[in-house]
Design an enzyme around this catalytic site. Structure first.
Site, PDB file in Angstrom:
ATOM      1  N   ASP A   1      -9.371   6.073  -1.962  1.00 51.21           N
ATOM      2  CA  ASP A   1      -8.314   6.653  -2.790  1.00 51.21           C
ATOM      3  C   ASP A   1      -8.967   7.332  -3.997  1.00 51.21           C
ATOM      4  OD1 ASP A   1      -9.200   4.590  -4.330  1.00 51.21           O
ATOM      5  OD2 ASP A   1      -7.214   3.906  -4.907  1.00 51.21           O
TER       6      ASP A   1
ATOM      7  N   LEU B   1      11.673   4.664  -7.295  1.00 49.11           N
ATOM      8  CA  LEU B   1      10.228   4.644  -7.017  1.00 49.11           C
ATOM      9  C   LEU B   1       9.686   6.047  -6.751  1.00 49.11           C
ATOM     10  CD1 LEU B   1       8.705   1.920  -4.674  1.00 49.11           C
ATOM     11  CD2 LEU B   1       8.006   2.603  -6.958  1.00 49.11           C
TER      12      LEU B   1
ATOM     13  N   TYR C   1      -6.147   6.417   4.216  1.00 49.09           N
ATOM     14  CA  TYR C   1      -6.295   5.391   3.200  1.00 49.09           C
ATOM     15  C   TYR C   1      -5.552   4.110   3.568  1.00 49.09           C
ATOM     16  CZ  TYR C   1      -5.341   2.383  -0.602  1.00 49.09           C
ATOM     17  OH  TYR C   1      -5.204   1.248  -1.334  1.00 49.09           O
TER      18      TYR C   1
ATOM     19  N   CYS D   1     -18.297   1.338 -19.623  1.00 51.86           N
ATOM     20  CA  CYS D   1     -19.547   1.065 -18.918  1.00 51.86           C
ATOM     21  C   CYS D   1     -20.204  -0.244 -19.380  1.00 51.86           C
ATOM     22  CB  CYS D   1     -20.507   2.235 -19.091  1.00 51.86           C
ATOM     23  SG  CYS D   1     -19.887   3.768 -18.353  1.00 51.86           S
TER      24      CYS D   1
ATOM     25  N   CYS E   1     -25.720   2.471 -11.367  1.00 55.28           N
ATOM     26  CA  CYS E   1     -24.885   3.673 -11.527  1.00 55.28           C
ATOM     27  C   CYS E   1     -25.732   4.859 -11.963  1.00 55.28           C
ATOM     28  CB  CYS E   1     -23.772   3.414 -12.555  1.00 55.28           C
ATOM     29  SG  CYS E   1     -22.682   4.834 -12.793  1.00 55.28           S
TER      30      CYS E   1
ATOM     31  N   GLU F   1       0.821  -1.212   0.000  1.00 54.77           N
ATOM     32  CA  GLU F   1       0.000   0.000   0.000  1.00 54.77           C
ATOM     33  C   GLU F   1       0.854   1.260   0.000  1.00 54.77           C
ATOM     34  OE1 GLU F   1      -2.976   0.150  -0.710  1.00 54.77           O
ATOM     35  OE2 GLU F   1      -3.544  -1.949  -0.502  1.00 54.77           O
TER      36      GLU F   1
ATOM     37  N   CYS G   1     -13.977   1.720 -14.638  1.00 53.34           N
ATOM     38  CA  CYS G   1     -14.514   3.071 -14.391  1.00 53.34           C
ATOM     39  C   CYS G   1     -13.362   4.073 -14.418  1.00 53.34           C
ATOM     40  CB  CYS G   1     -15.239   3.094 -13.046  1.00 53.34           C
ATOM     41  SG  CYS G   1     -16.307   4.530 -12.813  1.00 53.34           S
TER      42      CYS G   1
END
Length: 351
Positions: free
Chosen positions: A140, A82, A122, A201, A210, A39, A194
């Site tokens: 996020d 990174l 998060y 879609c 939606c 993460e 998305c």
DNA sequence: AACCCGGGGTG
DNA sequence: CACCCAGGGTT
């Protein structure tokens, strides 16, 4: 969304995730330390970039103890390329807290895990839900985009205060039996289907729930103000007056800011030359006496001009010279009007 | 809330 | 080139 639809939304999302999820290295484990590492690496960093770093990092530091004991220089070397290098320093600091304070066990509550260095809202929710199955939000950029569309939330996602709206939305919707799959499903959906531009879609497992799809507004959402940081520019501006009392003006380019309007010669402040040197060079001016006019700041929507202005006597056959009457007929932007005004005041003093 | 922090992929 | 990316810390 009604209760019935919420339930179907959850089920469709989780089922889609379980069937369509990408095979990623950090999805082979529930070790909270490894999830935590992934993460942190994924913060503002794409999946494809992270993968090789993740595998190398856990090879070098397979447990919290290994990372806690690592030399900083060696640690940074593993992160090299990174970016956002404070991430890895904070990660090590957080891991050391876990070793020293929590008996090497990553805490299982939002309150405790949030105290760890480098663990924000998060990352706390991601580790809790993915590693421990705790029903906590992990909001996020993907989640905000997906939910803004599904729930027609029009809060500006660029504003920090909007995040709590989305966090509440997740807590209202989350699958308490499968919070890991639910949270990751939202993110995976945002990454694969998305997407910011041209969302797919027709492939979406929750299309029927939606709001944006129903109203044909997927391209309008999410609302995100552009955070184009205002550009600050400093100029020296010269009101050059010749013996006839005429003033030197120049016309701005036909495109861009203040297109085709007139201005006193303005020269961006650079360290190398005094701007008067550049002025006399470009207009072949013999410069005479000089006095300062008031400085002023002019704010455009995206630019701030800091203008230092000067009143100078000068002669040249080049350039466009105008009487005050003629200037009154020319289009001048407001900052130039202000400088013209201060020039008139200054000349009254001299007279 | 604004700003800073890296680097790379993409339309 | 502008925008975006499984954000967080500092001020």
């Amino acid at each position: 969304m009604s209760y019935k639809y919420e339930k179907e939304f959850r089920q469709n999302l989780v089922e889609w995730f379980e069937n369509e999820k990408r095979d990623l290295p950090w999805r082979k484990t529930k070790d909270p330390y490894k999830i935590w590492v992934s993460e942190v690496m994924l913060q503002q960093t794409r999946v494809d970039t992270v993968i090789p770093y993740y595998e190398n990092f856990l090879e070098k530091f397979p447990t919290v103890q290994h990372l806690a004991d690592a030399e900083e220089e060696f640690l940074l070397k593993q992160w090299e390329g990174l970016g956002y290098y404070s991430r890895v320093r904070n990660l090590q600091a957080g891991v050391r807290e876990v070793v020293e304070t929590y008996n090497s066990i990553v805490p299982k509550t939002r309150k405790e895990i949030s105290t760890l260095k480098g663990v924000g809202p998060y990352t706390a929710g991601a580790v809790l839900s993915i590693a421990y199955g705790v029903p906590e939000h992990a909001v996020d950029g993907n989640v905000m985009r997906v939910l803004s569309r599904v729930l027609l939330l029009e809060d500006d996602i660029a504003q920090p205060k909007s995040k709590k709206v989305f966090e509440k939305a997740v807590m209202d919707l989350i699958d308490v039996k499968k919070p890991s799959e639910f949270n990751q499903g939202l993110m995976e959906l945002g990454a694969l289907v998305c997407t910011p531009t041209s969302p797919k879609c027709l492939l979406c497992p929750v299309r029927d729930y939606c709001g944006a799809f129903a109203e044909g507004r997927t391209t309008e959402l999410p609302i995100k103000t552009k955070k184009t940081k205002v550009k600050k520019l400093s100029y020296d501006v010269f009101v050059v007056e010749n013996e006839e009392g005429k003033l030197l003006l120049e016309k701005r380019p036909e495109t861009g800011l203040l297109a085709n309007m007139w201005q006193f010669p303005m020269i961006e402040q650079a360290a190398e030359y005094a701007s008067t040197v550049e002025l006399s060079k470009s207009y072949q001016i013999e410069l005479g006496g000089q006095s300062e006019l008031p400085s002023l700041k002019h704010i455009f929507s995206h630019i701030v001009w800091n203008l230092n202005s000067f009143y100078i006597k000068g002669e040249s056959t080049k350039g466009d010279w105008f009487t005050l009457e003629q200037i009154a007929e020319l289009p001048l932007p407001v900052p130039m009007q202000k400088i013209l005004h201060s020039y008139k005041i200054e000349r009254c003093k001299i007279d």
